[in-house]
Design an enzyme around this catalytic site. Sequence first.
Site, PDB file in Angstrom:
ATOM      1  N   GLN A   1      51.817  46.796  39.966  1.00 21.01           N
ATOM      2  CA  GLN A   1      50.367  46.814  39.796  1.00 21.01           C
ATOM      3  C   GLN A   1      49.972  47.390  38.435  1.00 21.01           C
ATOM      4  OE1 GLN A   1      48.618  48.737  43.218  1.00 21.01           O
ATOM      5  NE2 GLN A   1      49.206  47.089  44.606  1.00 21.01           N
TER       6      GLN A   1
ATOM      7  N   LYS B   1      49.023  45.698  35.815  1.00 21.98           N
ATOM      8  CA  LYS B   1      49.546  44.880  34.719  1.00 21.98           C
ATOM      9  C   LYS B   1      48.745  43.583  34.558  1.00 21.98           C
ATOM     10  CE  LYS B   1      54.281  46.556  35.532  1.00 21.98           C
ATOM     11  NZ  LYS B   1      54.384  47.400  34.326  1.00 21.98           N
TER      12      LYS B   1
ATOM     13  N   GLU C   1      37.935  34.526  50.413  1.00 27.91           N
ATOM     14  CA  GLU C   1      37.436  34.755  51.766  1.00 27.91           C
ATOM     15  C   GLU C   1      36.738  36.108  51.836  1.00 27.91           C
ATOM     16  OE1 GLU C   1      39.685  35.737  55.887  1.00 27.91           O
ATOM     17  OE2 GLU C   1      40.175  33.773  55.020  1.00 27.91           O
TER      18      GLU C   1
ATOM     19  N   SER D   1      37.711  43.584  50.698  1.00 27.52           N
ATOM     20  CA  SER D   1      37.918  45.027  50.777  1.00 27.52           C
ATOM     21  C   SER D   1      37.224  45.686  49.586  1.00 27.52           C
ATOM     22  CB  SER D   1      39.412  45.354  50.752  1.00 27.52           C
ATOM     23  OG  SER D   1      39.975  44.991  49.497  1.00 27.52           O
TER      24      SER D   1
ATOM     25  N   GLY E   1      47.025  40.596  39.082  1.00 27.59           N
ATOM     26  CA  GLY E   1      46.058  40.132  40.066  1.00 27.59           C
ATOM     27  C   GLY E   1      45.072  39.159  39.449  1.00 27.59           C
ATOM     28  N   LYS E   2      44.656  39.452  38.222  1.00 28.26           N
ATOM     29  CA  LYS E   2      43.739  38.555  37.512  1.00 28.26           C
ATOM     30  C   LYS E   2      44.390  37.187  37.284  1.00 28.26           C
ATOM     31  CE  LYS E   2      41.677  40.373  34.012  1.00 28.26           C
ATOM     32  NZ  LYS E   2      41.404  40.862  32.626  1.00 28.26           N
TER      33      LYS E   2
ATOM     34  N   ILE F   1      45.287  38.550  48.868  1.00 26.83           N
ATOM     35  CA  ILE F   1      46.021  38.652  47.609  1.00 26.83           C
ATOM     36  C   ILE F   1      46.645  40.036  47.531  1.00 26.83           C
ATOM     37  CG2 ILE F   1      43.921  39.371  46.392  1.00 26.83           C
ATOM     38  CD1 ILE F   1      45.034  38.024  43.880  1.00 26.83           C
ATOM     39  N   LEU F   2      47.855  40.094  47.000  1.00 24.04           N
ATOM     40  CA  LEU F   2      48.548  41.377  46.881  1.00 24.04           C
ATOM     41  C   LEU F   2      49.536  41.325  45.725  1.00 24.04           C
ATOM     42  CD1 LEU F   2      49.382  44.214  47.962  1.00 24.04           C
ATOM     43  CD2 LEU F   2      51.083  43.032  49.381  1.00 24.04           C
TER      44      LEU F   2
END
EC number: 2.3.1.48
Length: 288
Positions: free
Chosen positions: A168, A170, A197, A201, A173-174, A161-162
């Site tokens: 970013q 904001k 998976e 990181s 990602g959620k 995911i990126l």
Amino acid sequence: MAAPKSAPLQTPADRNVNNVVLGDLLFKPWNQSIYPEDLVAKDADRLYVCRWCFRYSCDVDIFEEHKRACEHRIIPPGTKVYDHGGYAVWEVDGQNHKLFGQNLSLFAKLFLDHKTVFFDVATFLYYILTFTDPDDSDSYYVLGFFSKEKLSWDANNLACILIFPPYQHKQLGKLLMGVSYKLSGWDSNRGCIGGPEKPLSELGHKSYVRFWAERIARFLLRGKHSGSSLETEQQKPSSTPKGSRKRPLRETITVEELGLGTGMLTEDVITALKSMGLFEPQASPQKA
């Protein structure tokens, strides 16, 4: 613009792009990617990347020419699976859109140090997050993406995911994490419990722990959980002091039931509960 599979490749240790231009945004890459050497010179000062299809060039004239003719400038490839408030998520099959998947993967490697899939994209689905400005409905921006394997024996609902650096912080990602769980269909009869998976990181682990904790908290606050049990301690009238209140009903729910209710793997539920200070493993009974 360049097609990545037609040229010899360099290893990441030999590559270094100093600046990336995504559409009209200029920013620094975090890592190196294995762009073809004959198309992206070593220590390239600027790599121009199409904000719609992620084709690339170090030549600004070629880049501008491509932008005017990009086949995806009006609508992204794939099928729309989410749409709310100007944000949309599109499912792109790597088998049907190989060049798009390859170019997106090469671009993502500039910001993901653990990504290894670049050209064998046929076994993956890509979910790209876009935003369409209500004042300019004919133009959209790709803000980020997540990918997942079409067939995962480990019940993975997300491979990587990126959110691109300019977008970013904001909560996007959620949003993508939530979409990945919804697409698992865990709340339907044919759905499955899943998770990202692993190993994650360090940044991914922190993000997911926050996401899981919020997911569990919302589930518990809704109440009325099927399968859970209610317990109450009956108090005798004579033992209840005047003015005191009866103890509220106490609900008991297992880790497995939390997983079923939220679509989360048991191990992820435990990780989240530990971060919330709500998990204490039962002590093993001592042998006589």
